[in-house]
Design a protein around this motif. Structure first.
Motif, PDB file in Angstrom:
ATOM      1  N   SER A 314      20.842  47.671 -11.437  1.00  0.00           N
ATOM      2  CA  SER A 314      22.625  48.333 -11.768  1.00  0.00           C
ATOM      3  C   SER A 314      22.786  48.228 -11.074  1.00  0.00           C
ATOM      4  O   SER A 314      24.173  47.779 -10.529  1.00  0.00           O
ATOM      5  CB  SER A 314      22.576  50.167 -11.782  1.00  0.00           C
ATOM      6  OG  SER A 314      21.199  50.700 -12.960  1.00  0.00           O
ATOM      7  N   LEU A 315      22.692  47.806  -9.419  1.00  0.00           N
ATOM      8  CA  LEU A 315      22.582  47.896  -7.888  1.00  0.00           C
ATOM      9  C   LEU A 315      23.689  45.993  -8.142  1.00  0.00           C
ATOM     10  O   LEU A 315      24.959  45.993  -8.229  1.00  0.00           O
ATOM     11  CB  LEU A 315      22.288  47.646  -7.240  1.00  0.00           C
ATOM     12  CG  LEU A 315      22.692  46.696  -5.687  1.00  0.00           C
ATOM     13  CD1 LEU A 315      24.235  48.343  -5.120  1.00  0.00           C
ATOM     14  CD2 LEU A 315      21.597  47.221  -4.505  1.00  0.00           C
ATOM     15  N   MET A 316      22.330  45.173  -9.009  1.00  0.00           N
ATOM     16  CA  MET A 316      22.865  43.493  -8.582  1.00  0.00           C
ATOM     17  C   MET A 316      23.859  43.726 -10.222  1.00  0.00           C
ATOM     18  O   MET A 316      25.429  43.047  -9.781  1.00  0.00           O
ATOM     19  CB  MET A 316      21.923  42.553  -8.987  1.00  0.00           C
ATOM     20  CG  MET A 316      20.786  42.923  -7.789  1.00  0.00           C
ATOM     21  SD  MET A 316      21.389  42.395  -6.679  1.00  0.00           S
ATOM     22  CE  MET A 316      22.148  41.095  -6.486  1.00  0.00           C
ATOM     23  N   GLY A 317      24.582  44.667 -10.829  1.00  0.00           N
ATOM     24  CA  GLY A 317      25.266  44.573 -12.233  1.00  0.00           C
ATOM     25  C   GLY A 317      26.492  44.816 -11.670  1.00  0.00           C
ATOM     26  O   GLY A 317      27.701  44.647 -11.445  1.00  0.00           O
ATOM     27  N   PHE A 318      26.551  45.960 -10.979  1.00  0.00           N
ATOM     28  CA  PHE A 318      27.444  46.433 -10.611  1.00  0.00           C
ATOM     29  C   PHE A 318      28.434  45.517  -9.180  1.00  0.00           C
ATOM     30  O   PHE A 318      28.970  45.191  -9.257  1.00  0.00           O
ATOM     31  CB  PHE A 318      27.795  48.073  -9.942  1.00  0.00           C
ATOM     32  CG  PHE A 318      28.684  48.005  -8.417  1.00  0.00           C
ATOM     33  CD1 PHE A 318      29.773  48.727  -9.261  1.00  0.00           C
ATOM     34  CD2 PHE A 318      28.828  48.271  -7.190  1.00  0.00           C
ATOM     35  CE1 PHE A 318      30.696  49.387  -8.488  1.00  0.00           C
ATOM     36  CE2 PHE A 318      29.755  48.512  -6.180  1.00  0.00           C
ATOM     37  CZ  PHE A 318      30.819  48.884  -7.372  1.00  0.00           C
ATOM     38  N   LEU A 319      27.473  44.413  -8.411  1.00  0.00           N
ATOM     39  CA  LEU A 319      28.093  44.029  -7.498  1.00  0.00           C
ATOM     40  C   LEU A 319      28.326  42.959  -8.483  1.00  0.00           C
ATOM     41  O   LEU A 319      30.056  42.275  -8.010  1.00  0.00           O
ATOM     42  CB  LEU A 319      26.600  43.483  -6.504  1.00  0.00           C
ATOM     43  CG  LEU A 319      26.405  44.565  -5.895  1.00  0.00           C
ATOM     44  CD1 LEU A 319      25.576  43.484  -5.115  1.00  0.00           C
ATOM     45  CD2 LEU A 319      27.677  44.797  -4.416  1.00  0.00           C
TER      46      LEU A 319
END
Ligand code: PHE
Length: 473
Positions: A314-319
């Motif tokens: 989710s973090l990488m997706g958000f970034l």
């Protein structure tokens, strides 16, 4: 009159960031990698780079020169050169409207994905658990209201920045956005390239397959050429007056020849870097490098949610979607600026008081209305609210084909004829040497480009395009 003084960039560096911001956009992040992968990888890259050198640089320089010389957006600028050229300016304006209308729909979708990943991240990576990526995508795209709302919000953000003006709005924003984009790109590229299987994606992108040039392949040289050319115009924001408009806010003490070279280099660099994020990610998780918006939304969503999963996913997706969002908005502001500067240029011609806010809002609303079919046809899905497809294309592809496929090459063709044959390329020399600070270095090269290479290449491309439509046999 004080209020009629035209805004200008605070510095040449600020201009460069904004111009690169305009160039770097959705075209780089999803258009470039998949077009390259499907059209022979390295074989496509060679043609793309060659086209930039023999066509892109000259068209970029031509637009910057016309903009700075006339101090106006495309319609006013061409009119100022000669009344008979006004039509080229209007064609650019039409492209601007069409591109911005589908761009806002896509930008809104990117916004939705960005927010969803943020929520998922904050709630420990759980938002998408019960939906597959394809379901999430189709639930969203056939929900007309949601598509419209996100598109509206994206346009609202764009309008807000443009309303604040050139140095206080666009320049200020891109000065923060572009460095952020560079940092995000480096973080994501490092992470993605460390995944197992990433190398397959690089192979897909770069491995030269020269057999695509041959007429016996199902692609063929002209298709590669046409695809690379359309991609180049779109990616460099050329052929529709965007660089004319940005150039019109430049001061006379800037080196246009150098700027015309820096912008394409930076744009191509980011396109290649973005490809090195998207393709390896898709391959590392065994997905298909399929074309179009589904790659940006379904495949990459799957990479982050199922492939990486959990909080990190989710973090990488958000970034990642934040990166795409920044790239998209620095492009959409340039598109809106082209359209809304038209109204103020007109007022200036008539010696009326100019004002930034109202024209920008009016134009945004018009763009929103033009974008409604794009938002409501679910990107071509059969159970969407609007089911009518012009000439069998979904609305996004239809707008894209008219602008990138036809209007932009015609715009570049006529511009090169005007500069090369109408003004014998002297207009370039005079304008560059105007402030007395710089000497034009490559006159012979530019002269040959404007007079011969650009027109001939454009004719070939238009021929291939019309043949594709079935208009020419
Ligand atoms: N260059 C932008 C991109 O690559 C799109 C764009 C086209 C912006 C034309 C302005 C003008 O996404």
């Amino acid at each position: 009159m004080e209020e009629n003084k035209r805004d200008s960039w605070g510095s040449n560096f600020g201009f460069l960031l904004a111009a690169v911001g305009s160039a770097v956009g959705l075209g780089n992040i999803w258009g470039f990698p998949y077009k390259m992968g499907k059209n022979g990888g390295g074989a496509f890259l060679i043609i793309y780079l060659a086209l930039i050198v023999i066509v892109g640089l000259a068209v970029m320089l031509g637009e910057l020169v016309i903009g700075r010389k006339t101090g106006m957006g495309p319609v006013g600028a061409y009119k100022k050169l000669s009344k008979k050229y006004a039509l080229v300016g209007y064609m650019g304006l039409l492209s601007g409207f069409l591109i911005l209308s589908f761009y806002s729909v896509l930008g809104g979708m990117v916004g939705k994905y960005m927010i969803s990943f943020l929520i998922s991240m904050l709630s420990g990576g759980s938002t998408f658990n019960n939906l597959t990526s394809a379901e999430f995508f189709s639930n969203f795209t056939i929900n007309g209201w949601e598509m419209l709302i996100y598109c509206f919000l994206f346009l609202l953000a764009t309008t807000f920045i443009v309303m604040k003006g050139i140095s206080n709005g666009i320049e200020k924003f891109t000065k923060v956005a572009m460095p952020a984009l560079a940092v995000l790109l480096i973080v994501i590229i490092t992470f993605v390239l460390c995944q197992d299987g990433a190398v397959e994606g690089l192979k897909f992108m770069f491995k030269p397959d020269f057999s695509v040039y041959s007429s016996s392949s199902d692609i063929g040289f002209f298709t590669v050429l046409k695809t690379a050319a359309g991609q180049m115009f779109f990616s460099l924001s050329l052929g529709m007056g965007c660089m004319i408009t940005y150039g019109s806010y430049l001061k006379k003490n800037t080196n246009l020849e150098k700027n015309a070279i820096i912008i394409p280099i930076a744009d191509t660099f980011v396109a290649i870097m973005a490809g090195m994020v998207v393709m390896p990610a898709v391959f590392a998780y065994g997905l298909e490098p399929s074309a179009g918006p589904s790659l940006l939304f379904i495949s990459l969503h799957e990479v982050f949610v199922t492939g990486m999963g959990g909080f990190i996913g989710s973090l990488m997706g958000f970034l990642f979607y934040l990166l795409v969002f920044i790239a998209a908005i620095t492009s959409s502001i340039s598109l809106l600026e082209v359209c809304s500067s038209f109204i103020n240029d007109k007022k200036q011609e008539e010696h009326k008081k100019t004002n930034r806010k109202l024209p920008t809002i009016i134009i945004s609303l018009m763009v929103f209305v033009i974008g409604v079919p794009v938002a409501l046809d679910g990107l071509g899905s059969s159970n969407a609210i609007i089911n009518f497809q012009p000439f069998g294309y979904c609305w996004l592809d239809f707008y894209d084909l008219i602008s990138e496929g036809i209007l932009m090459p015609i715009g570049a063709l006529i511009m090169s004829l005007i500069i090369g044959w109408g003004f014998k390329t002297k207009i370039i020399k005079t304008e560059i040497e105007e402030g007395g600070l710089y000497k034009l270095k490559g006159f012979v090269f530019w002269d040959i480009c404007f007079k011969i290479i650009v027109p001939i290449t454009m004719l070939i491309i238009l021929y291939a395009q019309f043949q594709d439509f079935g208009i020419i046999k």
